[in-house]
Write an enzyme that holds these catalytic residues in place. Structure first.
Site, PDB file in Angstrom:
ATOM      1  N   ASP A  18       0.832  -1.201   0.000  1.00 44.30           N
ATOM      2  CA  ASP A  18       0.000   0.000   0.000  1.00 44.30           C
ATOM      3  C   ASP A  18       0.871   1.256   0.000  1.00 44.30           C
ATOM      4  O   ASP A  18       0.606   2.211  -0.741  1.00 44.30           O
ATOM      5  CB  ASP A  18      -0.919  -0.020   1.216  1.00 44.30           C
ATOM      6  CG  ASP A  18      -1.785   1.225   1.305  1.00 44.30           C
ATOM      7  OD1 ASP A  18      -2.642   1.421   0.434  1.00 44.30           O
ATOM      8  OD2 ASP A  18      -1.598   2.011   2.261  1.00 44.30           O
TER       9      ASP A  18
ATOM     10  N   GLU B   1      -2.030  -5.582  -3.445  1.00 46.67           N
ATOM     11  CA  GLU B   1      -1.097  -4.756  -2.681  1.00 46.67           C
ATOM     12  C   GLU B   1       0.002  -5.619  -2.062  1.00 46.67           C
ATOM     13  O   GLU B   1       1.171  -5.207  -2.012  1.00 46.67           O
ATOM     14  CB  GLU B   1      -1.836  -3.980  -1.607  1.00 46.67           C
ATOM     15  CG  GLU B   1      -2.704  -2.856  -2.165  1.00 46.67           C
ATOM     16  CD  GLU B   1      -3.455  -2.096  -1.106  1.00 46.67           C
ATOM     17  OE1 GLU B   1      -3.825  -0.934  -1.365  1.00 46.67           O
ATOM     18  OE2 GLU B   1      -3.683  -2.652   0.000  1.00 46.67           O
TER      19      GLU B   1
END
Length: 228
Positions: free
Chosen positions: A42, A115
């Protein structure tokens, strides 16, 4: 050409990135699920998409760049679409209960897994390799978003700032053409800086046409390198 998942040197990183906590809970031999890699991915994704947008849209101001990045990075359904286009759902390791519940198609899980893969690939190959992997995905969708949404951008204000900085003049807008019945008007507006036409826009109102003309002018200057 369809997007491809990256090739990992460290297969353990790849397997961890694909390991949902449900699989981890059911397999004591597995050392870790993908949640820590998701956290890292992320952060890496936010940085790289920010860099991409900064370079791709030099006319955008900070707030506009932030909104566009948010639409791309914080949109779980968009990330899930990327994951599906990469066939990442087929590689996801799930526990038996999660599999029965349809978790393999869960947008939240798919976006989290993407992610995690980005985080793992960063550890495996470095930031430049991740940038090459994500750039085609996010560049294309950024173009779609900016083409179909105004992103609350003040194109006229941006163009005026540019014109004053580089030309010492204020842009002037004029109607080139007005067509259609009263209930379905269409306006064609041109924007001039000095005597030169810098952009043309078409819209259902004068305001919309002016905004699109300003946007066209900014895009033309961007393509030309930003200066006359």
């Amino acid at each position: 050409m369809s997007p491809q998942l990256p090739q990992f040197k460290d297969i353990q990183l790849w397997e961890t990135a694909c390991t949902h906590r449900s699989y981890f809970n059911e397999h004591p031999e597995v050392q870790e699920d993908n949640e820590r890699l998701e956290f890292l991915g992320d952060a890496v994704l936010g940085f790289l998409v920010g860099k991409l947008l900064y370079q791709k849209y030099p006319q955008m101001r900070e707030g506009e760049l932030s909104r566009l990045r948010s639409r791309l990075v914080n949109n779980e359904h968009q990330l899930a679409e990327f994951a599906l286009s990469l066939n990442l759902d087929q590689h996801l390791r799930l526990g038996k209960g999660a599999e029965k519940e349809g978790t393999r198609q869960n947008p939240d899980v798919l976006s989290d897994t993407l992610e995690a893969v980005i985080g793992a690939y960063f550890l495996d190959a470095g930031i430049e390799a991740v940038e090459q992997f994500i750039e085609p995905l996010f560049s294309a969708i950024a173009e779609q978003v900016t083409a179909t949404s105004e992103l609350d951008q003040n194109y006229k204000g941006q163009l005026q700032e540019w014109a004053l900085a580089y030309c010492g003049l204020i842009p002037r807008y004029s109607i080139r053409q007005e067509t259609g019945a009263d209930h379905a008007k269409e306006f064609t507006v041109e924007v001039r800086i000095g005597s030169e036409v810098y952009g043309v826009g078409v819209g259902e109102s004068k305001k919309t046409a002016e905004k699109r003309a300003a946007k066209a002018a900014l895009e033309a200057q961007n393509a030309a390198g930003g200066k006359n």
